[in-house]
Design a protein around this motif. Structure first.
Motif, PDB file in Angstrom:
ATOM      1  N   LYS A   1     -38.226 -22.396   4.625  1.00 49.96           N
ATOM      2  CA  LYS A   1     -39.247 -21.184   5.226  1.00 49.96           C
ATOM      3  C   LYS A   1     -40.413 -22.062   5.134  1.00 49.96           C
ATOM      4  O   LYS A   1     -41.277 -21.354   5.494  1.00 49.96           O
ATOM      5  CB  LYS A   1     -39.135 -20.081   4.465  1.00 49.96           C
ATOM      6  CG  LYS A   1     -37.913 -19.551   4.179  1.00 49.96           C
ATOM      7  CD  LYS A   1     -38.084 -18.179   3.341  1.00 49.96           C
ATOM      8  CE  LYS A   1     -36.753 -17.631   3.464  1.00 49.96           C
ATOM      9  NZ  LYS A   1     -36.164 -17.107   2.130  1.00 49.96           N
TER      10      LYS A   1
ATOM     11  N   ILE B   1     -35.155 -16.597   9.198  1.00 50.16           N
ATOM     12  CA  ILE B   1     -35.753 -17.687   9.130  1.00 50.16           C
ATOM     13  C   ILE B   1     -34.725 -18.901   8.734  1.00 50.16           C
ATOM     14  O   ILE B   1     -34.939 -20.149   9.035  1.00 50.16           O
ATOM     15  CB  ILE B   1     -36.986 -17.775   8.261  1.00 50.16           C
ATOM     16  CG1 ILE B   1     -38.227 -16.585   8.546  1.00 50.16           C
ATOM     17  CG2 ILE B   1     -37.608 -18.992   8.052  1.00 50.16           C
ATOM     18  CD1 ILE B   1     -39.056 -16.433   7.500  1.00 50.16           C
TER      19      ILE B   1
ATOM     20  N   GLY C   1     -41.985 -13.823   5.670  1.00 53.91           N
ATOM     21  CA  GLY C   1     -41.143 -14.620   4.920  1.00 53.91           C
ATOM     22  C   GLY C   1     -41.467 -16.117   5.103  1.00 53.91           C
ATOM     23  O   GLY C   1     -40.623 -16.853   4.432  1.00 53.91           O
ATOM     24  N   PHE C   2     -42.455 -16.699   5.637  1.00 53.34           N
ATOM     25  CA  PHE C   2     -42.661 -17.934   5.469  1.00 53.34           C
ATOM     26  C   PHE C   2     -43.464 -18.474   4.571  1.00 53.34           C
ATOM     27  O   PHE C   2     -44.200 -17.768   3.956  1.00 53.34           O
ATOM     28  CB  PHE C   2     -43.287 -18.356   6.873  1.00 53.34           C
ATOM     29  CG  PHE C   2     -42.584 -18.295   8.220  1.00 53.34           C
ATOM     30  CD1 PHE C   2     -41.861 -19.564   8.500  1.00 53.34           C
ATOM     31  CD2 PHE C   2     -42.534 -17.065   8.884  1.00 53.34           C
ATOM     32  CE1 PHE C   2     -41.154 -19.140   9.749  1.00 53.34           C
ATOM     33  CE2 PHE C   2     -41.847 -17.090  10.319  1.00 53.34           C
ATOM     34  CZ  PHE C   2     -41.153 -18.004  10.557  1.00 53.34           C
TER      35      PHE C   2
END
Length: 183
Positions: A12, A8, A35-36
């Motif tokens: 993020k 990413i 992972g955002f």
């Protein structure tokens, strides 16, 4: 988990804008697992407010929202953060709206239902990188139905005008519009 293997980058932040609450919750959860750092909005007004106050690195915006057009959110994102990678989602996949979305600055355009992996791939695809061909392309019946829907929308959902432009009997068009979309 194989899904967390996406790179990413440092920032993020991800803005999700959709008026379908159940879809929005599911997508937010799936994107957090990847992972955002997710923020959500259920309207054009909410999306524009977040885009103005905290412009994210990534955004997924539904084209049709109850209070307007998702492209209004994309415009604000482009003004506030030109490097934002934006994917426009819609349940009404039409070439004209795809072109408008890309012209205004969207990175990609996906038709619903799109899963989280498709969305992540679109968000993280390289500049100028072409997406892979679809696993299951639309049938001829589906392409015809999409065209009819596009013309219907361009005629402001006026059945008589749409039938005239498609050179089709009005009742035939009404029967087509009453059916579910073909696969």
């Amino acid at each position: 988990m194989a899904d967390t293997a996406f790179d990413i980058g440092q920032d993020k932040s991800l803005l999700l804008v959709d008026d379908d609450e159940a879809f929005l919750r599911r997508l937010a959860k799936a994107m957090e697992k990847r992972g955002f750092e997710v923020e959500t909005a259920g309207s054009v007004v909410g999306g524009r407010a977040i885009a103005s106050a905290r412009p994210p690195a990534f955004a997924v915006v539904d084209l049709r929202l109850e209070d307007g057009n998702g492209l209004d959110v994309v415009e604000v994102l482009r003004e506030r953060r030109p490097d934002c990678r934006v994917v426009v989602l819609t349940g009404y996949g039409a070439i004209a709206t795809a072109v408008a979305a890309v012209k205004i600055g969207a990175t990609d355009y996906l038709s619903k239902p799109a899963d989280a992996t498709d969305i992540v791939n679109a968000l993280l695809s390289g500049e100028g990188e072409l997406p892979p061909p679809p696993e299951n392309p639309m049938s001829a019946d589906r392409v015809r139905w999409e065209h009819i829907q596009r013309v219907y929308e361009l005629c402001d959902r006026n059945v008589s005008e749409t039938a005239r432009r498609l050179n089709m009997h009005r009742r035939t068009l009404q029967r087509i519009l009453a059916k579910r979309s073909p696969r």
